[in-house]
Design a protein around this motif. Sequence first.
Motif, PDB file in Angstrom:
ATOM      1  N   ALA A 142       0.877  -1.185   0.000  1.00 26.13           N
ATOM      2  CA  ALA A 142       0.000   0.000   0.000  1.00 26.13           C
ATOM      3  C   ALA A 142       0.905   1.223   0.000  1.00 26.13           C
ATOM      4  O   ALA A 142       1.500   1.573   1.020  1.00 26.13           O
ATOM      5  N   ARG A 143       1.028   1.858  -1.129  1.00 20.56           N
ATOM      6  CA  ARG A 143       1.921   3.015  -1.232  1.00 20.56           C
ATOM      7  C   ARG A 143       1.494   3.893  -2.394  1.00 20.56           C
ATOM      8  O   ARG A 143       0.705   3.482  -3.247  1.00 20.56           O
ATOM      9  N   GLY A 201      -4.497  -0.281  -8.748  1.00 23.37           N
ATOM     10  CA  GLY A 201      -4.597   0.973  -8.006  1.00 23.37           C
ATOM     11  C   GLY A 201      -5.412   2.014  -8.746  1.00 23.37           C
ATOM     12  O   GLY A 201      -6.208   1.693  -9.635  1.00 23.37           O
ATOM     13  N   CYS A 237      -1.428   2.911  -4.977  1.00 27.34           N
ATOM     14  CA  CYS A 237      -1.514   1.446  -4.990  1.00 27.34           C
ATOM     15  C   CYS A 237      -2.346   1.012  -3.785  1.00 27.34           C
ATOM     16  O   CYS A 237      -1.836   0.856  -2.671  1.00 27.34           O
ATOM     17  N   ASN A 238      -3.647   0.857  -4.008  1.00 28.46           N
ATOM     18  CA  ASN A 238      -4.574   0.562  -2.909  1.00 28.46           C
ATOM     19  C   ASN A 238      -5.315  -0.755  -3.087  1.00 28.46           C
ATOM     20  O   ASN A 238      -6.188  -1.093  -2.284  1.00 28.46           O
TER      21      ASN A 238
END
Length: 458
Positions: free
Chosen positions: A37-38, A86, A103-104
């Motif tokens: 996650a980023r 994402g 990016c989820n």
Amino acid sequence: MSTCNKPIDAMTKSAEIPDCYYPKEPILVTPATPTPARTLYLSNLDDQKFLRFSIKYLYVFRKSVAVAALAAALSRALVEYYPLAGRIRAGAGHDGEKFELVCNGEGALFAEAFADLTADKFLQGARRPNRSWRKLLFRVEAQSFVDVPPLVVQVTRLSCGGMILCTAINHCVCDAIGTAQFLHAWALLTSKPNAHLPVNAFHGRCLLKPRSPPRIEFPHPELSSPPPQENLAQFLLSQPLVAVSVTFTTAQILHLKQQCVPSLKCTSFEVLASHVWRSWIKALDPPASLRIKLLFSMNVRKNLEPELPPGYSGNGFVLACAETSVEELISSNTYYAIKLVQEAKSRVSDGYVRSMIDLLEERRVKPDLSSSLVISPWTKLGLEELDFGEGRPLHMGPVASEIYCLFLPVIGDLHAFTMLMSVPQGIAETFHHYCSKDLDDTENGIAENGGGRGYNKN
């Protein structure tokens, strides 16, 4: 048998396809296991304004693959290619003009459809795309580009037991090499669920960050507009566009190379790019003094120092630029045009790419399309070899024909090319004629100075 000497109407005939039936609502396919996650930095090569669209591929297969198997394999592929699951958003700074990728794990949009159509019927009219092909890719209702998922897929089952697979992949996330890498990973995991991917995806884009302070050390004609003059773009958009497709066989490409006097060692791309550029200008017939450009995408992964890592999935290309006048291009032979293409390629060094990245940091400039032909090669990427477990495709190409030129692979012939692009209706036959005129023993009946030459203002 060559297709080059067939009349343009026969070459471009493409039947309307029926509407698609959707048995269920599209779903979001998420990565099979948790992914990082980023927020992913997009380089200046990723985030160019002219790349704010999706690369749309269309594949036709003789036998369909179970939709559930395709979705499950996509979920596994998205573990490695998680940026495609994402969402794009406007980042801080640059007045909201620069994008970033969150990016989820929200997922790729996956639609299942059915069409009362056979693979053979589709192939009968597949020499060029038509507007009805857009039915084969689910239309996402969104207010802006950033609201569309980076990956949209539609699997359309056909009445013959075959399938058409369409994908739309956000160009800010991947270039053609990155998309091919992802598609091959998805296909492999569909046919062999427990397989290990031969190449790991590399998603870091910071390797292409601008220097501090920026250093613009080279001229960049691909990004600079010429002085005010008559420009081809106005004419190109003044008429309805017609898709023109010409397939160049291995023997015909060799013939073009042999016409190069004095002898010059060149690649198939170099000779075809030169030939199509000259044919395009001959068909348009612009003023002799007009400055014109050929822009073509060039992979720079190995031009950089150090080279970009294997599996780099972001945009790793720049537009190389050849430039001359109409008079010089037309009055000279193929040798001259090929040399211009080769010189354009030779200029693209590490320093040149870094200079372009720095220029894009200082000014959000776009490529100069005022009097330019743009070529994007989809060859040598293995796109035509995609196999989801039931055989390679019968057809591979874009969902739509555009005003820029595509070089496409030819199923069953590794060394042949298909040229596809849309041109103004008034010059379509003339352009097709110039592309093919010296490749067969017989001409296609269009006079050297005939038909549709609508641009000349002299």
